[in-house]
Structures are given as C-alpha cells and as structure tokens.
Design a protein around this motif. Structure first.
Motif, PDB file in Angstrom:
ATOM      1  N   PRO A 400       0.827  -1.224   0.000  1.00  0.00           N
ATOM      2  CA  PRO A 400       0.000   0.000   0.000  1.00  0.00           C
ATOM      3  C   PRO A 400       0.852   1.262   0.000  1.00  0.00           C
ATOM      4  O   PRO A 400       1.250   1.765   1.057  1.00  0.00           O
ATOM      5  N   VAL A 401       1.175   1.752  -1.178  1.00  0.00           N
ATOM      6  CA  VAL A 401       1.944   2.994  -1.315  1.00  0.00           C
ATOM      7  C   VAL A 401       0.962   4.127  -1.585  1.00  0.00           C
ATOM      8  O   VAL A 401       0.168   4.061  -2.524  1.00  0.00           O
ATOM      9  N   TYR A 402       1.004   5.165  -0.742  1.00  0.00           N
ATOM     10  CA  TYR A 402       0.072   6.283  -0.863  1.00  0.00           C
ATOM     11  C   TYR A 402       0.802   7.502  -1.422  1.00  0.00           C
ATOM     12  O   TYR A 402       1.933   7.793  -1.032  1.00  0.00           O
ATOM     13  N   SER A 403       0.130   8.174  -2.312  1.00  0.00           N
ATOM     14  CA  SER A 403       0.718   9.377  -2.905  1.00  0.00           C
ATOM     15  C   SER A 403       0.732  10.505  -1.885  1.00  0.00           C
ATOM     16  O   SER A 403      -0.213  10.655  -1.097  1.00  0.00           O
ATOM     17  N   PRO A 404       1.786  11.312  -1.853  1.00  0.00           N
ATOM     18  CA  PRO A 404       1.781  12.494  -0.976  1.00  0.00           C
ATOM     19  C   PRO A 404       0.696  13.476  -1.399  1.00  0.00           C
ATOM     20  O   PRO A 404       0.206  13.433  -2.534  1.00  0.00           O
ATOM     21  N   ALA A 405       0.340  14.358  -0.484  1.00  0.00           N
ATOM     22  CA  ALA A 405      -0.780  15.274  -0.729  1.00  0.00           C
ATOM     23  C   ALA A 405      -0.552  16.130  -1.969  1.00  0.00           C
ATOM     24  O   ALA A 405      -1.505  16.438  -2.699  1.00  0.00           O
ATOM     25  N   TRP A 406       0.706  16.497  -2.241  1.00  0.00           N
ATOM     26  CA  TRP A 406       0.963  17.385  -3.380  1.00  0.00           C
ATOM     27  C   TRP A 406       0.876  16.652  -4.717  1.00  0.00           C
ATOM     28  O   TRP A 406       0.935  17.288  -5.771  1.00  0.00           O
ATOM     29  N   LEU A 407       0.736  15.325  -4.693  1.00  0.00           N
ATOM     30  CA  LEU A 407       0.522  14.580  -5.927  1.00  0.00           C
ATOM     31  C   LEU A 407      -0.917  14.106  -6.074  1.00  0.00           C
ATOM     32  O   LEU A 407      -1.257  13.470  -7.076  1.00  0.00           O
ATOM     33  N   LEU A 408      -1.744  14.397  -5.066  1.00  0.00           N
ATOM     34  CA  LEU A 408      -3.152  14.026  -5.151  1.00  0.00           C
ATOM     35  C   LEU A 408      -3.932  15.109  -5.883  1.00  0.00           C
ATOM     36  O   LEU A 408      -3.485  16.238  -6.018  1.00  0.00           O
ATOM     37  N   GLY A 409      -5.118  14.743  -6.303  1.00  0.00           N
ATOM     38  CA  GLY A 409      -5.979  15.716  -6.963  1.00  0.00           C
ATOM     39  C   GLY A 409      -5.680  15.824  -8.448  1.00  0.00           C
ATOM     40  O   GLY A 409      -4.866  15.080  -9.015  1.00  0.00           O
ATOM     41  N   SER A 410      -6.351  16.753  -9.063  1.00  0.00           N
ATOM     42  CA  SER A 410      -6.226  16.905 -10.509  1.00  0.00           C
ATOM     43  C   SER A 410      -6.627  18.320 -10.904  1.00  0.00           C
ATOM     44  O   SER A 410      -7.141  19.094 -10.092  1.00  0.00           O
ATOM     45  N   PHE A 411      -6.384  18.640 -12.141  1.00  0.00           N
ATOM     46  CA  PHE A 411      -6.866  19.886 -12.730  1.00  0.00           C
ATOM     47  C   PHE A 411      -7.412  19.554 -14.108  1.00  0.00           C
ATOM     48  O   PHE A 411      -7.155  18.466 -14.653  1.00  0.00           O
ATOM     49  N   SER A 412      -8.180  20.448 -14.655  1.00  0.00           N
ATOM     50  CA  SER A 412      -8.793  20.172 -15.948  1.00  0.00           C
ATOM     51  C   SER A 412      -8.411  21.255 -16.946  1.00  0.00           C
ATOM     52  O   SER A 412      -8.302  22.435 -16.601  1.00  0.00           O
ATOM     53  N   VAL A 413      -8.222  20.818 -18.174  1.00  0.00           N
ATOM     54  CA  VAL A 413      -7.963  21.715 -19.298  1.00  0.00           C
ATOM     55  C   VAL A 413      -9.001  21.391 -20.361  1.00  0.00           C
ATOM     56  O   VAL A 413      -8.938  20.345 -21.005  1.00  0.00           O
ATOM     57  N   GLY A 414      -9.981  22.302 -20.506  1.00  0.00           N
ATOM     58  CA  GLY A 414     -11.049  22.034 -21.456  1.00  0.00           C
ATOM     59  C   GLY A 414     -11.819  20.770 -21.142  1.00  0.00           C
ATOM     60  O   GLY A 414     -12.133  19.988 -22.035  1.00  0.00           O
ATOM     61  N   ASP A 415     -12.101  20.530 -19.861  1.00  0.00           N
ATOM     62  CA  ASP A 415     -12.826  19.356 -19.363  1.00  0.00           C
ATOM     63  C   ASP A 415     -11.999  18.075 -19.416  1.00  0.00           C
ATOM     64  O   ASP A 415     -12.500  17.008 -19.035  1.00  0.00           O
TER      65      ASP A 415
END
Length: 574
Positions: A400-415
C-alpha cells in the motif's frame, strides 16, 4: 501638480481604508448571520424552517458549523437569571465539563459574575429538530457553499442547484453572479441558470438556455438535453435547438475522451520509457536478454514503500518466518516532512535497484556474455527467485503505497482531467531522458559506454576496462528501472508479480525503437503506451486491445526487423 510621493501615500491610505471597510463589512455580515441563527433556534417550530430558508439570501461561512451542530443535537439554550434565553454550542474543554459558546455573537457564555460557564453535556437537553427543519437546513447549507472561499466548492454547489432545476434558486444565482469574480465559476452560474430555465414553460427561455449550454459544451446537462431532443411534446424550434446542443456536447465529449486517453497513454508510456531506457542501454551494450529487469523495477517500488513506512510509524516484516520490525521516524502524516517522503524515495529506489543490478551482473550475467539463450534462461530463473523473495518478505498482497498530498488531486484543461501524479511522472520521465542523453553524449563515462557498444574488442585494445563499463552500465540501467518502479507506485500497484506485466512491454519498446537507440526508445514507448490506451478505451476490452498491439508490432517488425532506428556498430559481427 501632485508630487509622486504624495500620490503614493494617498493610494496607500485608500487601500488601507478599503481593506478596513471590507473587514468591517465581513464582521457585520457574520454578526447578522449569527443573530439570524439564534433567532431561528428560539423561534416556534412553525417558524423555524422559514427563518432557516430565508438565511440563504445572505450566506455566511459561520452558519455551516451551527447547522451541523444543530442537526447532531449539540445546540442548547441557557436560561439566564434575568429570564433571557441564550442559544449556545459546547466547546471541548479539560475534564468532563465543556465551555459554552454563544451562537448570537461567538463569544463565551458567561454568568452574572462574568466568569465563563461550564456545563455537563450529559445533563443538558438539546434543541430538537424535525424533518422539515432538517430539509431546510440541508437546502440552506447547499446554498451556503456559494459563499465558500474555494472556487471548486462554489462551482460544485452551483452545479448541484442547477441540476435540481428549482426556479426558487434563480434569484440566489443571479445575486451570486453579480458578486462572483472567478471566470470559471461565473460560467458555471450561467450554466446552472440555463439548466433551471430548461424546465421553464416559455419556449424562448428554453431556446436561450439551450444556446448557453451549447456555447459552454456543458457535459452535466447532456442527459437533460437528450430528453428534450426526444420529447415530441415540445415545439419544433425547441427540439431543433436541443438536437443541435446535443450534437455539440457529444462532439465535445468525443474530443475530451480522446485527449484524456492520449494523456493516460503518455503517462503509461512514460513509465514504459523509464523501464525500457535501462533495458535499451544494457541490451544494446552487452546483448544480454535480462528477463529479471521487471523484478528490478519492483525493487524500486518496494524501496518507495519502505521509505514511506520509515517516515511514518515503521513496518513489520517476516522474511523467512523471522519477525523483523523496522522502526519509523513517527512523522505526522499531515506534516511537510512526511509528505516529502517520495522525494527521498527516488534516490533510494535508484540506488537499491542499481545495487541489485550490480549483484546480478557480477554473480550471473558476466559469465553469459554472447550467450543469449543461456542468459535468457538464467535471468528468467532469477526473476522467479526474486518474485518468491518478494512474497516471503512483503507478502503476496500489493504494497500500500500512498501518494503524498501534493501529488493528489487533478486539474482540468477544457474538461480533460489531468492527475497531478501522472503529470509528475511525465515531467520526471522527460528529465530522465534528457539526463541520460547528456550522460551518454557529453561525459567521459558516456564516451566509454558508446565505444564499447560500437566495438567492444577495439575499445578493449585501446585500454577501456570493458568489464567495469559493463558493471557500471548495468547498474545505471537497473537504477532507471528502480525509478520506474517508484513512479509506478504512484499510478498503479506494486506486488510480487508486477514485473512480469511490464517486462514484455519493455522488450517490445526496445525492439520496436531499435536496440540501443535512445530516440527510438522514446518514440516507441510513447507510441505503444498511447496506442494501447486508445485501443483499450475504444474497444472496451483490455485483452483485445493488447492483442491488437502485439499483432501490430509483429507486422511492423516484418517490415523493419531492426526497429525504427537501427544502431550501427563497427565490430566484425555487425
């Protein structure tokens, strides 16, 4: 004419005055919201729901915690000696008692002597709620999100209001539109207003709403627009506008899916690239078919897992049935040092995989040069041994390797949604390719590697220690595989059998690109990764997609057996 320093001073004073005025306004808004909440709590049951609904017209962030506490039966009323009834919340305190905070002004509840009042929650009777009031509070809390400081939260709340298609929300959305500064949130408000107007009996309002949704390519509205396009009871103009809007949204969805698939393909190709890069160097230099290259990649993944555990509370392992507890530093999972564990894991993954590569080269492969069949069988056996070692040490389940907080989430470019961890992998893969290219082209070590790769015998005659070059090159290629394992831990699973999944793809990348050719490896990795994702997405079947990729590679090699870019050597065997 006004002097410059006087002008700057006046501008500074004006800015201070505006800031002070905004703070005063915010404080007044919070006080008014608290007083409205207190009035709702003290009002008769028949009036409470109406008062709560009216509070949505002037949303304030302080109302959220009050409503949540009220729904959890954590709001109480204090009967003062002078007969005043004061609603309050309980704040945590030492001991069994808790401090009371007034809802109407946010200050501690004090007695006649001015001392804070502490109450025992177990003997207090909370203010009751009922179904209609709870519905009103939930509805108001949804509207309160319109004033949230985070644009993403505001946008989510706005979309939720639009999908309800309640005309009562129109005045609130129009009021918020006049205040909103964020362009994306403004567009979201316009779309939500259009979604509500789709349910209007006025055909012109419906057409205007459909045009707005067409202009913005609103994906959430597709289902509602599709229903309107198929509704024969609507006027021909409205249905025609709905059909046109549906086509525009579907076209937008096609391109969103296409570029999303391309992005996932490039991220997968980046992992394949880093895995195959080391394989291309070692295979091109020594002609050794290393079937344990995938397991060396897994070493980097497990090294990342161990670094993560050591930064936390440690890890318990049981190699060969012997219990081993590795202590950890005990950093807080929310602290910055713990969240930076992955940056420390990258060099550890590289060095640990390189060390395994050195052991493999000195212990097995150095005796099998120019014997490809024997080296293939020997390294395949090593890969099986390493897989069993992984199972004995780490267990059969994925780590179980968890990503650090700064690698979590996403952004969108034109959906098109782009995950931070995949973007990081792509950027780092580019850096590795550039670094490897500079190492081979601009350093003495790279000169030796290229000399041995082109003509081992002549290089040895010129004084090059080919055995050391072999070991160094194999260590570097294995270290790149370890980095690939660290990257893979952020976007996939790391387990004992993970290496077998990538070894075949890695050899395909190397062969298609041209053995030992860096540019060919880059083009091949990105191409295979992207085509694989496109076929899997379009066919909705990963197995058939993988089979078609293999068939395509076989046909390509029939046409160009040496790959995209064949590496030319100067030895007699070439």
């Amino acid at each position: 004419m006004m002097r410059p320093y006087v002008q700057r001073s006046l501008l500074f004073l004006a800015a201070v005055a505006m800031t002070f005025a905004s703070l005063v306004h915010a404080d007044e808004s919070e006080t008014a919201a608290r007083q409205s909440a207190a009035r709702a709590i003290l009002a008769p049951e028949s009036e409470q729901a109406t008062i709560v609904q009216d509070m949505a017209a002037n949303p304030s962030p302080v109302l959220g915690p009050i409503f949540e506490a009220w729904q959890r039966s954590q709001v109480y009323i204090y009967e003062a000696p002078d007969g005043a009834r004061i609603p309050f919340l309980l704040m945590p305190a030492d001991g069994s008692a808790a401090k009371a905070m007034r809802i109407d002004n946010g200050e501690p509840l004090v007695g006649p002597d001015g001392a804070p009042i502490t109450v025992d929650e177990t003997v207090m009777k909370p203010v009751e709620t009922f179904a209609k009031l709870r519905r009103a509070m939930r509805s108001t809390m949804d509207l309160l999100a319109l004033a949230d400081p985070a644009p993403a939260t505001r946008q989510s709340a706005i979309l939720k209001l639009g999908m309800k298609q309640s005309p009562e929300a129109l005045p609130i959305l129009n009021a918020r539109l006049a205040k909103e500064q964020d362009k994306a949130v403004k567009n979201g408000i316009l779309d939500s207003i259009a979604l509500i107007n789709l349910a209007s009996p006025d055909p012109q309002l419906q057409i205007d709403a459909l045009n707005q949704l067409k202009k913005s390519n609103s994906i959430p509205s597709r289902e509602l627009v599709a229903k309107m396009a198929a509704d024969e009871s609507l006027s021909p103009k409205v249905r025609a506008a709905a059909v046109s809007t549906l086509k525009a949204i579907d076209n937008h969805l096609f391109w969103v899916d296409f570029f999303g698939t391309m992005f996932r393909g490039v991220s997968l190709g980046s992992v394949l690239l880093v895995v195959a890069l080391g394989l291309a160097i070692t295979f091109g230099l020594m002609g050794v078919i290393n079937m344990a290259h995938g397991e060396i990649m897994v070493v980097g993944g497990y090294a990342t897992y161990l670094v993560q555990c050591i930064f936390g509370s440690g890890v318990a392992l049981a190699p060969f049935g012997i219990s081993v507890n590795l202590p950890g530093f005990g950093f807080d999972p929310n602290s910055g040092i713990y969240q930076s564990y992955f940056l420390f894991a990258l060099p550890v993954a590289f060095l640990s995989a390189a060390a395994v590569g050195v052991l493999l080269e000195r212990g097995v492969i150095q005796f099998l040069y120019r014997r490809p069949l024997e080296s293939l069988l020997a390294t395949w056996g090593v890969s099986l041994v390493m897989q069993q070692l992984f199972r004995l040490i780490f267990g059969p389940a994925n780590a179980p390797v968890y990503s650090p907080a700064w690698l979590l989430g996403s952004f969108s470019v034109g959906d098109v949604i782009m995950n931070y961890n995949r973007v990081f992998v792509i950027i780092f893969a580019v850096a590795i390719v550039v670094g490897t290219s500079l190492l081979l082209a601009k350093t003495p070590v790279g000169l030796l590697i290229r000399a041995v790769m082109q003509d081992r015998t002549t290089a040895a005659c010129m004084g090059v220690r080919t055995r050391k070059v072999n070991t160094l090159t194999f260590a570097f290629g294995s270290g790149l595989a370890g980095l690939a394992g660290a990257f893979l831990s952020q976007i996939g699973n790391i387990g004992p059998s993970t290496g077998q999944t990538y070894i075949v793809d890695s050899f395909m990348v190397v062969v298609v690109g041209g053995i030992g050719n860096l540019i060919g490896t880059v083009i091949s990795a990105l191409g295979i990764g992207t085509v694989d994702q496109i076929l899997q997405t379009s066919l909705r079947n990963p197995v058939i997609g993988k089979v078609l990729v293999l068939v395509g590679i076989i046909l390509f090699l029939q046409w160009k057996p040496s790959g995209l870019f064949a590496t030319k050597g100067r030895g007699l065997e070439n």
